[in-house]
Design an enzyme around this catalytic site. Structure first.
Site, PDB file in Angstrom:
ATOM      1  N   ASP A 313      29.138  74.176  20.402  1.00 36.65           N
ATOM      2  CA  ASP A 313      29.352  74.018  19.363  1.00 36.65           C
ATOM      3  C   ASP A 313      30.110  72.123  18.413  1.00 36.65           C
ATOM      4  OD1 ASP A 313      31.648  74.088  20.599  1.00 36.65           O
ATOM      5  OD2 ASP A 313      32.564  74.623  18.648  1.00 36.65           O
ATOM      6  N   GLU A 314      29.200  72.254  17.355  1.00 39.66           N
ATOM      7  CA  GLU A 314      29.975  71.139  16.814  1.00 39.66           C
ATOM      8  C   GLU A 314      30.290  69.177  17.782  1.00 39.66           C
ATOM      9  OE1 GLU A 314      33.598  72.480  14.045  1.00 39.66           O
ATOM     10  OE2 GLU A 314      33.896  72.661  16.120  1.00 39.66           O
ATOM     11  N   VAL A 315      28.351  69.144  18.133  1.00 39.91           N
ATOM     12  CA  VAL A 315      27.942  68.025  18.096  1.00 39.91           C
ATOM     13  C   VAL A 315      28.206  66.768  17.170  1.00 39.91           C
ATOM     14  CG1 VAL A 315      26.646  66.884  20.124  1.00 39.91           C
ATOM     15  CG2 VAL A 315      27.258  69.232  20.336  1.00 39.91           C
TER      16      VAL A 315
END
Ligand SMILES: *[C@@H]1O[C@H](CO)[C@@H](O)[C@H](O)[C@H]1NC(C)=O
Ligand SMILES: *[C@@H]1O[C@H](CO)[C@@H](O)[C@H](O)[C@H]1NC(C)=O
Ligand SMILES: *[C@@H]1O[C@H](CO)[C@@H](O)[C@H](O)[C@H]1NC(C)=O
Ligand SMILES: *[C@@H]1O[C@H](CO)[C@@H](O)[C@H](O)[C@H]1NC(C)=O
Length: 523
Positions: A313-315
């Protein structure tokens, strides 16, 4: 089965109610119940008779005995007998294998012990030891201490309960990177999960802030812990897994890559693209994947559960494109930064699969490149609604954790929003519904530590636990909200009686203390 059906026929005065709605004191609500109007006393030296050799069942029985018989009891006057002296457990199998989908169903019968019969007392039938554990929890909630008589009693007997979980995956996520939790606190949380019949502890061990876990193959990694005292040894991790298993709870570990991994570089700075760009992990180096494989290999020995969470997530790949050697690698490999993110996730999945793990990924991976994910992938929803419907329509399995309802760190979400959220929302097709494994409440740790974590988890996690266990028809009508609220208030007081610091159900900001004096049952 035969014995139980005979007994059911024997009970001629039972009231049949299709749902167990009016039960004010069992949480989560069982599927089918019948009851009568007798009050039966329970012998503090209740004996256990069980077929097979399951240590897990025997220890659970002792644990529940301590919960049930907490108060000193009057000795029965001579000549007077308790109504219930024995607990029989009939297991179809005493195999202790615990995996996703392990049978947790049970039936439970409570009748007066008949001196002329071999049956009576409490009778549990279960296909697995874990079904027996769920039944013991239900019994512990039926047993009420009578302060006048000083005996433990079961009201409205005889009871016949048939119960099973609605979903096989009923999780709670704990984040030990944003704040460290000592082993004793994690164990308290696991104990409390069993009270609500939750069955997966999703252990978000590592994140960008700290790396508390020992990894023997790469011994510098836990230099990324906050301090040398805020760490978990390999033995600690084993202990958590075994403590959870004794309670019928699987532990799903997470290694969140390639974002959320800055702390790895404290021990191995080569994992950072550069000193000014410390996240995501350096996609251009083979060393990065060597380290991931080393971590996974070491963790595989600790975590037997078939699911393993790889984050994803949230890369924010901005820093890959701006770091010269990574930028050059991208050009050489003809990849955009976005494609490199996909390359990274797929490669990590291959490593997990090679160790016989089923990969779980946060939904961004599915939202960005569904066709590239391994078909085994379990999509973990969090950003909002509508993701599980999309995932299952493409044949993926899904876990529901919509942050609007099931993120416990969102303190402004009241209990009833948690309660009425449903993992099957928007999914009509029966086959697609089966691809939803269940759901999970997430206790992100930025603003929680051992001082307040339990009151942030409880009682709202219990609202989700009932959604995941109980019959939806029996628990979803808004008109029965008042009944559900009463039962939840009762359950939160049950938690406090068992030493869990559960917050009042209706406080303005989830975990705030009560506003003034008052009974637990009215706050
Ligand atoms: C219990 O229920 C039976 C059958 O409904 C009834 O005849 C009996 O009077 C009840 N006993 C009590 C103590 O209420
Ligand atoms: C509850 O009862 C119904 C009707 O008898 C039955 O079909 C169902 O399987 C039961 N549920 C459980 C969990 O035993
Ligand atoms: C990195 O791994 C790739 C693929 O396995 C291999 O072709 C390459 O030679 C390796 N690079 C180095 C520097 O070892
Ligand atoms: C680079 O990638 C693009 C898009 O994926 C593709 O069209 C192109 O043929 C690739 N070029 C080389 C040299 O592989």
């Amino acid at each position: 089965m035969k014995m139980v059906s005979q007994l059911v026929i024997m009970i001629s005065t039972v009231v049949f109610v299709s749902f167990c709605e009016s039960l004010s004191y069992i949480w989560p609500l069982p599927w089918n119940c019948t009851w009568g109007n007798q009050t039966l006393s329970v012998d503090p030296s209740l004996s256990l008779l069980v077929n097979g050799n399951s240590l897990i069942v025997q220890q659970a029985f002792q644990r529940y005995k301590r919960i049930i018989f907490k108060h000193g009891s009057n000795l029965p006057p001579t000549g007077l007998h308790y109504h219930i002296n024995s607990l029989h457990i009939f297991l179809k199998s005493d195999d202790e294998e615990l995996q996703l989908g392990t049978d947790e169903s049970y039936s439970l019968l409570v009748t007066k012990t008949d001196p002329h019969s071999i049956v009576g007392g409490i009778t549990i039938q279960a296909n697995s030891v874990y079904g027996a554990l769920r039944a013991l929890e239900t019994i512990s909630q039926l047993c009420i201490f009578n302060y006048e008589a000083k005996t433990v009693e079961i009201y409205k007997a005889p009871w016949f309960i048939q119960d099973k979980p609605r979903f096989s995956y009923r999780g709670l996520m704990l984040d030990t990177s944003r704040h460290y939790y000592p082993l004793s606190v994690i164990k308290q949380i696991i104990d409390s999960m069993a009270y609500a019949k939750l069955n997966v502890l999703h252990w978000h061990i590592i994140d960008e802030e700290s790396f508390p876990l020992e990894v023997p193959t790469y011994p510098n990694l836990w230099k990324g812990a906050y301090s040398k005292w805020e760490r978990y040894t390999v033995e600690d991790a084993y202990e958590i897994v075994s403590f959870a298993k004794m309670r019928g709870i699987n532990v799903m570990a997470e290694v969140d890559v390639p974002g959320h991994a800055e702390s790895w570089g404290v021990g191995y700075p080569d994992l950072w693209p550069s000193l000014s760009c410390r996240e995501p992990l350096d996609v251009s180096k083979n060393f990065t994947f060597d380290v991931i494989l080393g971590i996974l290999r070491d963790m595989r020995k600790i975590f037997p559960f078939e699911l393993f969470h790889l984050g994803g997530d949230e890369v924010n790949t901005g820093c890959w494109s701006s770091t010269p050697h990574v930028k050059q690698w991208l050009q050489e490999h003809n990849m955009t930064a976005k494609e490199a993110y996909q390359y990274f996730v797929v490669k990590a999945q291959e490593l997990a699969l090679s160790l016989n793990w089923t990969p779980v990924n946060w939904e961004e991976t599915f939202n960005s490149f569904p066709e590239k994910l391994n078909p085994q992938t379990v999509v973990h929803n969090w950003l909002g609604g509508g993701v599980c419907p999309k995932a299952v329509s493409k044949g993926f399995r899904c876990i529901f954790s919509n942050q609007g309802f099931w993120y416990l760190d969102h303190l402004d979400v009241p209990w009833d929003d948690v309660y009425y959220a449903d993992p099957l929302e928007g999914i009509r097709d029966v086959f697609e519904q089966k691809l939803v494994l269940g759901g999970e409440v997430c206790m992100w740790g930025e603003t929680a530590d051992p001082s307040n974590v339990q009151q942030t988890i409880w009682p709202r996690a219990a609202a989700a636990a009932e959604r995941l266990w109980s019959n939806k028809e029996a628990t979803s009508s808004r008109s029965s909200a008042q009944l559900a609220l009463k039962r939840l208030e009762y359950f939160r007081c049950l938690l406090t009686r068992r030493g869990v610091q559960a917050a009042p159900v209706k406080n303005k900001y989830a975990r705030t203390a009560p506003v003034g004096p008052g009974s637990c049952y009215a706050q």
